[in-house]
Design an enzyme around this catalytic site. Structure first.
Site: not given
Length: 254
Positions: A121, A177, A205
């Site tokens: 991601a 993750n 993120h």
């Protein structure tokens, strides 16, 4: 390439749907999940086979996608590697356990097979891997997620965690993750900050990397999977792209 899937949740559904729609040499034929009904539902969609044990698909596939849980990495991936099959790991957080990671690397080497970890991601992983050839001095990841993505209920923005990735994956095993992938890519236990924010509707993120190459900053604002808000659609897309790249003769990127 004949592919099997372990874990028939949101990521497996996205990958399978894409492969069914594409004219490619990838065939997803075998499905395993502890919840047999999930495996059977996905298998019926793909005209594939739901198996009762992972061992039932090992002699029939070229590669297995792990899309289940960190526990599955520890319990199932060694068996896959010992059978001489390649594996793609989605639950990357499990590999922050140095002992498990060393075991998996050793098994892959001894059985002449490959372990693949997609970028997941985040964006900019190619640049970070390239930067790791030199000296990276600091890496920081700030993750902002809506409460539902973290499985909590709150009306206030607050910092849930601040520390290293190795501890973050223990506290948020199904949500972080990204921190593990980043740590493995740059060979550092990166600094992580996790924020729950009711004002955001995407999984965000932000990465900052500094080193002798200069400075790199990236921001990914990811749409969440409808089947599982803890998972970003981009994570599944990255696995699909990695699968496709395995048979490409012309490759772009690190």
């Amino acid at each position: 390439m004949i592919v099997g899937i372990v874990g028939c949740g949101a990521i497996a559904n996205i990958i399978t749907s894409y492969v069914l729609e594409e004219d490619s040499n990838i065939q997803i034929r075998f499905f395993y999940d502890r919840d047999l009904e999930k495996a059977e539902n996905l298998a019926s969609m793909a005209d594939g086979i739901a198996v009762l044990k992972v061992e039932d698909m090992l002699d029939k596939v070229d590669l297995i996608i792990e899309a289940a849980s960190p526990e599955a990495v520890a319990e199932i991936v060694p068996t896959i590697l010992k059978a001489g099959k390649n594996v793609l790991i989605m639950s990357v957080g499990a590999l922050m356990d140095k002992g498990l990671r060393s075991k998996i690397e050793d098994l892959a080497s001894r059985n002449n097979v490959n372990v693949y970890i997609p970028s997941g991601a985040i964006v900019g992983l190619d640049g970070i891997k390239a930067a790791s050839i030199g000296e990276i001095t600091s890496v920081k990841l700030v993750t902002r997620k809506p409460p539902r993505s973290l499985g909590i209920s709150t009306d206030e923005k607050r910092v849930l965690y601040k520390g290293n990735a190795s501890e973050a994956v223990k506290k948020f095993p199904l949500n972080i993750n990204v921190a593990a992938t980043l740590s493995i890519a740059c060979n550092m236990d990166v600094e992580v900050e996790i924020i729950v924010d009711p004002q955001v509707d995407r999984n965000v993120h932000e990465i900052t990397v500094k080193g002798d190459f200069g400075e790199l900053k990236t921001i990914a604002e990811n749409v969440r999977c409808s089947l599982n808000p803890k998972t970003s659609v981009l994570a599944a897309y990255s696995a699909i792209k990695l699968l496709k790249s395995l048979s490409e003769n012309f490759r772009v990127g690190t």
